[in-house]
Design a protein around this motif. Structure first.
Motif, PDB file in Angstrom:
ATOM      1  N   LEU A 556      35.547  31.680 -46.785  1.00  0.00           N
ATOM      2  CA  LEU A 556      34.870  32.535 -47.808  1.00  0.00           C
ATOM      3  C   LEU A 556      33.628  33.244 -46.649  1.00  0.00           C
ATOM      4  O   LEU A 556      33.043  32.498 -45.649  1.00  0.00           O
ATOM      5  N   GLY A 557      33.191  34.291 -47.192  1.00  0.00           N
ATOM      6  CA  GLY A 557      32.208  35.251 -46.502  1.00  0.00           C
ATOM      7  C   GLY A 557      30.801  34.636 -46.880  1.00  0.00           C
ATOM      8  O   GLY A 557      30.649  33.743 -47.483  1.00  0.00           O
ATOM      9  N   ARG A 558      29.862  35.316 -46.217  1.00  0.00           N
ATOM     10  CA  ARG A 558      28.383  34.767 -46.639  1.00  0.00           C
ATOM     11  C   ARG A 558      27.993  35.311 -47.958  1.00  0.00           C
ATOM     12  O   ARG A 558      27.304  34.642 -48.752  1.00  0.00           O
ATOM     13  N   PRO A 560      30.583  35.534 -51.203  1.00  0.00           N
ATOM     14  CA  PRO A 560      31.998  35.796 -51.593  1.00  0.00           C
ATOM     15  C   PRO A 560      31.686  36.064 -53.026  1.00  0.00           C
ATOM     16  O   PRO A 560      30.949  36.064 -53.726  1.00  0.00           O
ATOM     17  N   ALA A 563      30.584  34.464 -55.854  1.00  0.00           N
ATOM     18  CA  ALA A 563      29.038  34.213 -56.529  1.00  0.00           C
ATOM     19  C   ALA A 563      28.672  35.024 -57.291  1.00  0.00           C
ATOM     20  O   ALA A 563      27.618  35.414 -57.937  1.00  0.00           O
TER      21      ALA A 563
END
Lengths: 577, 577
Positions: A556-558, A560, A563
């Protein structure tokens, strides 16, 4: 001559979101869609509003009906953003329907990984969507989870085998069967299992892949019947004995239960496009270590369900379409009549090598300025991918997927490139306009399919595995040469010895370049394809060659997508794109 | 006087298997079953043949209708084989239906773990089954997998939080949120995640539990609406900051997406019994570390869907029924009118302490010999469990679940014990005979429900947590005393300070004894309940006290049920029990 962006593509003051459009859609009862497809009522099993599973008997019931024209939708080498193959395939069937044809689209089921990770939904876009999009993006009818369960049951039975020292003489150090989960979770890539007291199993290195990477998913896509699924699952290899003999899922005793777990999952899922064309969404194998195509059983139904069956093949024509031809069609015996090659202004500009595109970020502003020169500069990729389809005896139609930021001069540039290559091109505004926007494309496809194809496989079964890899690399990718690591050479020799040499090959390389180097744009030549490792998917029925690092469990990215997902006060889902 | 086994129970030369009976069943269209329940058509979403999900609006639509009598089915302390609460609950609604009542049963959804592990199917048995049984035992509508996905998304977002060093100051060493999978896999109990290069996450100890043990599953069962589900998911605690402040799923940003993933799963699944009584199968929380009851939303629908709503509560009356009363009814505000206490000859013989019973193995032959003395010797457990139900103001009906190996003298012994305790008893042959076999039981329940209950909770909200534990242990379990480890004491103090003291408690102890020692039979007294650890399920809304080792991830045996599961030449599932 400078054209205004609003003359073209999907320009609009504030276009409604995919989710808003999808939610406004008035779904027809799924039984009516099944009727359009010609599927008898007893084969239709509704699964919530607007969704049905089709009993495989549906294919038999349709067999007497005339065969539809079979069209595969592929693309030039995409940017990290994707070039709209899914929307184009959906738009095309809507366009064909506008022309009075019965047309069906078959698509892969999207993984939860990207939905919750970087990308948002994957059910098309704008007015070329399949609905209900929330269900498509969130579990659909649970097939992917059933694949996970079948896969992980085998994993548990392997460790149980080792724990109880049951028969088969399986050498724990040779076990190659990972576990899977349909969630982006980097922390599960490399794990040690079986820790704790002796009753908690035998310590081993292991790891999780995302479910789309499971061989079980590839098998689900390639099986031609429930019985064929059973046989393929039994053939899965999980490791070897201490003597080096293969140990299969059959020997572990798992294949029957795995089949039972997949008994519903093998039934294709019927949905509808916004314009009520039948859409079969079924199976979602990875496009690098697996063949990246939707299921054969769905195509079997669609192929006698109207005048046209349009299916999408993952990534560029060098990857998804090549495997569509050489793996999927080889297994199914069904052959295509026409192909569509999706191209975008942004992708050709990307192939000019003048811009960098990052997933999850907007395009660089400079890429949006009018520049037919940039388009021409990236044209080599388009020409090469046209050639790659022709290598299989299929002449493609180039579909220019129009964006609001495109300029007429840029579309003209693409038409010029296509014309010079001797193929039809059509601009399609299906995202903004639905089927009406795809009329030109639909007419071009109609003509092409009318003419038909001279389909041929790229290589015969009996060609040795290494030669098959070389054939694909040199004929389609433009490689000058292929090198095999000693490990890869050893594996190829072993598979030939083990009578697996007749299988087709799947080359796992980056999808962002025709080459195996993701930074090379256009149509690179003079490079060498390095085959690091070769693996066998004995159940799915192909050998895959790893060229470069293939990530089979995303992270997942910073920030996602998950969220931003929620429900509103009315219980409706918000934040899906 | 000696009676012959064939005079009683399910004796038959060669009774058909559960699967054979289920497969012969003629299912009614699920819309007709919904009509029986009074649910309007627009709330019915078919999910494959004979299965529908019910939109939660169904409960609102039914609210004006008269309230059904609410009956909870519990049992004496079971043998490891189980005593047939599920079959009795199903048989009872079929019996009530024979008496002309509209009756609905609500049940937990079985986990794949036991289905593939030791036990086979869990959809009832013989002529008291819910159908289609293959679907019930294999995924049903995918709710359990949706719970896994929501649970594991939170796990992935926690590790992602640590990896990207996002806000919230979460201390990795305090993270208590495991991962889950609906497969028995001992090798996943204790693992280390995040190994490999830095891009593959931060190394941490972790582990998997079976999905039934997930707090998300308990939440699904206790939520009263989709919005309530959203709030509860947000309250889940995953660890603490470096300052010891709780970090919630809301703070991790996962609760919205988790709710979206559960949007379909919160809709109860409607099926039918073999005699076409409505059966709602929904949610399947563990019976030790969670409350072991089916969902509140399903009961809300069933409670206005006819004359009787019969629900099953897991394990013995000291466990499932206690939590039904003090956790589920406390949360729902719905109160029971009657209770059924299932008892078997074999379980009372087991409580005599004279025999050992092992799961997956046949009963010891000596236990099958006629022996009313053995039954009397185990009677204390029955008397105590009757008393446990009475402690909540509910007088139970004792249901003697007849087996082919029972003798009339043994049933008479049970009747004697019940009569001495002042409660009704009825023999039920529902497994062999369906609803007709449960007529005596149905009449007794009718009478009991007519009389009604004087329902009361065992403890008020405002009682401190430790006192609640003591109340349950001394009043229901027969403990002389409760001891708290220093760790448990510290946790209880912490939860009281954190304003969680109003929550009900769930005592995680063995289900094979009234005590916390699984080897003690009958109704042991004079023993001490040792509370080792106390944990908070802030989302589900209870505190649970660990007394003994609670295994939350089962393992497979030497000969798991999965090894016998397969499909036959017609594609039908074989080997499900």
């Amino acid at each position: 001559m400078t054209s205004q962006p609003h003359d073209l593509g999907q320009a609009r003051a504030c276009p409604p979101s995919n989710l808003a459009i999808a939610r406004d859609a008035r779904l027809w009862p799924i039984e009516e869609i099944a009727h359009r497809l010609g599927v008898p009522g007893e084969a239709v099993e509704p699964y919530g509003r607007g969704i049905a599973k089709l009993d495989l008997a549906a294919a038999d019931a349709l067999a007497e009906r005339p065969r539809a024209r079979y069209v595969v939708v592929s693309a030039i080498t995409p940017t990290p953003l994707g070039e709209g193959k899914t929307t184009t395939a959906i738009g095309l069937v809507q366009g064909l329907q506008q022309l009075g044809h019965g047309a069906t689209v078959t698509l892969r089921q999207p993984s939860l990984g990207p939905t919750l990770g970087i990308k948002g939904g994957a059910a098309g876009g704008g007015y070329s969507q399949v609905v209900p999009m929330e269900r498509i993006n969130l579990h659909l009818t649970g097939d992917i989870h059933a694949v996970s369960a079948a896969h992980n049951l085998l994993a548990a039975m392997i460790d149980n085998h080792l724990y109880h020292r049951l028969g088969s003489d399986l050498n724990p150090q040779t076990v190659t069967w990972p576990r899977v989960m349909d969630i982006n979770d980097r922390a599960l890539r490399h794990i040690v299992t079986g820790l704790g007291p002796p009753a908690d199993g035998i310590p081993r290195q292991g790891g999780f892949e995302i479910t789309a990477a499971s061989e079980v998913m590839a098998i689900l896509a390639l099986a031609t019947s429930l019985q064929d699924l059973r046989r393929r699952l039994g053939r899965i290899r999980v490791g070897t004995t201490y003597d080096g003999e293969p140990v299969t899922a059959e020997a572990i005793g798992a294949a029957g239960a795995m089949t039972a777990l997949l008994k519903e999952a093998i039934k294709p899922n019927l949905l509808q496009t916004l314009e009520h064309a039948p859409a079969l969404i079924h199976a979602g194998p990875f496009g690098n270590i697996a063949h990246g195509n939707s299921s054969i059983v769905a195509d079997r139904i669609g192929l006698h369900g109207g005048d046209y069956l349009v299916t999408e093949a993952g990534f560029g024509a060098d990857m998804g379409a090549e495997r569509f031809f050489n793996i999927k069609c080889r297994a199914s015996g069904m052959t295509p009549d026409a192909a569509v090659l999706v191209v975008t202004v942004r992708a050709l500009k990307f192939h000019s090598g003048r811009y960098a595109v990052t997933p999850g970020r907007p395009l660089p502003t400079a890429m949006l300025a009018e520049s037919p020169e940039d388009v021409h500069a990236g044209g080599a990729n388009l020409v090469k991918q046209i050639d790659n389809l022709r290598a299989h005896g299929v002449t493609p139609v180039v579909a220019i997927n129009a964006f609001p930021s495109d300029h007429a001069s840029e579309h003209a540039a693409i038409r010029d490139i296509a014309e010079a290559a001797g193929v039809r091109a059509a601009v399609s505004t299906h995202v903004r306009d639905g089927g009406i926007g795809a009329l030109e494309l639909a007419q071009a496809v109609e003509e092409a399919a009318e003419q038909g194809s001279d389909f041929r496989l790229l290589y015969p079964d009996e060609m040795p595995l290494d030669a098959k890899i070389e054939r694909i690399a040199t004929r389609l990718y433009g490689a000058a040469d292929v090198t095999f690591s000693p490990e890869a050479r050893r594996q190829l020799d072993l598979y030939q010895q083990q009578a697996q040499g007749h299988l087709p090959v799947c080359i796992a390389k980056t999808h962002l370049s025709l080459s195996s180097d993701p930074t090379l744009r256009g149509a690179p030549t003079g490079w060498t394809l390095p085959v690091r490792e070769v693996r066998l998917s004995a159940g799915a029925g192909f050998v895959y060659a790893l060229c470069g690092d293939m990530r089979t469990m995303p992270g997942l990215g910073r920030d996602p997508a998950a969220a931003h997902l929620d429900i509103d006060d009315h219980g409706e889902i918000t934040g899906l794109f």
